[in-house]
Design a protein around this motif. Structure first.
Motif, PDB file in Angstrom:
ATOM      1  N   GLU A  88       0.754  -1.405   0.112  1.00 53.07           N
ATOM      2  CA  GLU A  88       0.087  -0.081   0.286  1.00 53.07           C
ATOM      3  C   GLU A  88       0.674   1.478  -0.106  1.00 53.07           C
ATOM      4  N   ASP A  89       2.353   1.307   0.005  1.00 52.08           N
ATOM      5  CA  ASP A  89       2.854   2.558  -0.023  1.00 52.08           C
ATOM      6  C   ASP A  89       3.335   2.229  -1.487  1.00 52.08           C
ATOM      7  N   THR A  90       2.799   1.742  -2.588  1.00 52.60           N
ATOM      8  CA  THR A  90       2.833   2.024  -3.852  1.00 52.60           C
ATOM      9  C   THR A  90       2.880   3.116  -4.254  1.00 52.60           C
ATOM     10  N   ALA A  91       2.667   3.923  -4.777  1.00 54.35           N
ATOM     11  CA  ALA A  91       2.722   5.064  -5.412  1.00 54.35           C
ATOM     12  C   ALA A  91       4.077   6.234  -6.491  1.00 54.35           C
ATOM     13  N   VAL A  92       3.794   7.260  -6.696  1.00 55.10           N
ATOM     14  CA  VAL A  92       4.813   7.789  -7.032  1.00 55.10           C
ATOM     15  C   VAL A  92       5.419   9.028  -5.900  1.00 55.10           C
ATOM     16  N   TYR A  93       6.165   9.134  -5.851  1.00 56.20           N
ATOM     17  CA  TYR A  93       6.263  10.480  -4.237  1.00 56.20           C
ATOM     18  C   TYR A  93       6.933  11.180  -4.866  1.00 56.20           C
ATOM     19  N   TYR A  94       6.563  12.547  -4.328  1.00 50.44           N
ATOM     20  CA  TYR A  94       7.208  14.222  -4.597  1.00 50.44           C
ATOM     21  C   TYR A  94       7.537  14.632  -3.320  1.00 50.44           C
ATOM     22  N   CYS A  95       8.525  15.280  -3.920  1.00 46.65           N
ATOM     23  CA  CYS A  95       8.375  16.490  -2.646  1.00 46.65           C
ATOM     24  C   CYS A  95       8.058  17.619  -2.766  1.00 46.65           C
ATOM     25  N   ALA A  96       8.221  18.708  -2.104  1.00 45.56           N
ATOM     26  CA  ALA A  96       7.686  20.359  -2.286  1.00 45.56           C
ATOM     27  C   ALA A  96       7.812  20.909  -1.106  1.00 45.56           C
ATOM     28  N   THR A  97       8.183  22.227  -1.763  1.00 48.82           N
ATOM     29  CA  THR A  97       8.350  22.757  -0.596  1.00 48.82           C
ATOM     30  C   THR A  97       7.659  23.914   0.479  1.00 48.82           C
ATOM     31  N   SER A  98       7.297  24.771   1.539  1.00 41.96           N
ATOM     32  CA  SER A  98       6.123  25.535   2.271  1.00 41.96           C
ATOM     33  C   SER A  98       7.408  25.818   2.644  1.00 41.96           C
ATOM     34  N   SER A  99       6.580  27.673   3.260  1.00 41.22           N
ATOM     35  CA  SER A  99       6.827  28.956   3.876  1.00 41.22           C
ATOM     36  C   SER A  99       6.067  28.208   5.195  1.00 41.22           C
ATOM     37  N   VAL A 100       5.165  27.852   4.905  1.00 41.79           N
ATOM     38  CA  VAL A 100       4.446  27.414   6.608  1.00 41.79           C
ATOM     39  C   VAL A 100       5.593  27.078   7.756  1.00 41.79           C
ATOM     40  N   LEU A 101       5.319  27.542   8.640  1.00 44.94           N
ATOM     41  CA  LEU A 101       6.127  26.756   9.832  1.00 44.94           C
ATOM     42  C   LEU A 101       5.372  26.493  10.824  1.00 44.94           C
ATOM     43  N   VAL A 102       3.886  26.242  10.893  1.00 46.43           N
ATOM     44  CA  VAL A 102       3.619  24.712  11.319  1.00 46.43           C
ATOM     45  C   VAL A 102       3.794  23.859  10.412  1.00 46.43           C
ATOM     46  N   PRO A 103       3.626  22.436  11.319  1.00 43.02           N
ATOM     47  CA  PRO A 103       4.152  20.818  10.717  1.00 43.02           C
ATOM     48  C   PRO A 103       2.259  21.240   9.507  1.00 43.02           C
TER      49      PRO A 103
END
Length: 123
Positions: A88-103
């Motif tokens: 179930e971990d099968t997928a396309v994985y992406y990274c991305a940037t955020s300027s949001v400080l909270v999780p």
């Protein structure tokens, strides 16, 4: 040109491990929150993990204890170590940037995205 490049995906058997990398090209990542997301066929984009500027990690429940996110600011790189992988971990994985400080693992809080890397967990 500013871009994120993911690598490290592949085919792995259940229970195996992979380490994904996200490299910032043309920009430094040290002052950004970085998130990892995944999208399986026919499903929406799901937040997996994010790491704060301070290095504090944040995980979705389904990967806690199995995935570890880390960052090396000297290399402008964020890693996602994935252990005990499941089909179930099968997928396309992406990274991305955020300027949001909270999780956050809300895709709308992220602006710059990579092209993705395929992870397939199958015997």
């Amino acid at each position: 040109q500013v871009q994120l490049v993911e690598s490290g995906g592949g085919l792995v058997q259940p229970g195996g491990s992979l380490r994904l990398s996200c490299v910032g090209s043309g920009r430094t990542l040290h002052n950004m929150r970085i998130g990892w997301f995944r999208q399986a066929p026919g499903k929406g984009r799901e937040g997996v993990s994010s790491i704060a500027i301070s290095g504090i990690p944040y995980y979705t429940d389904s990967v806690k204890g199995r995935f570890t996110i880390s960052r090396d600011n000297t290399k402008s790189t964020v890693y996602l170590q994935m252990n005990s992988l499941k089909p179930e971990d099968t997928a396309v994985y992406y990274c991305a940037t955020s300027s949001v400080l909270v999780p956050t693992l809300n895709p709308s809080h992220y602006d710059l995205w990579g092209q993705g890397t395929q992870v397939t967990v199958s015997s």
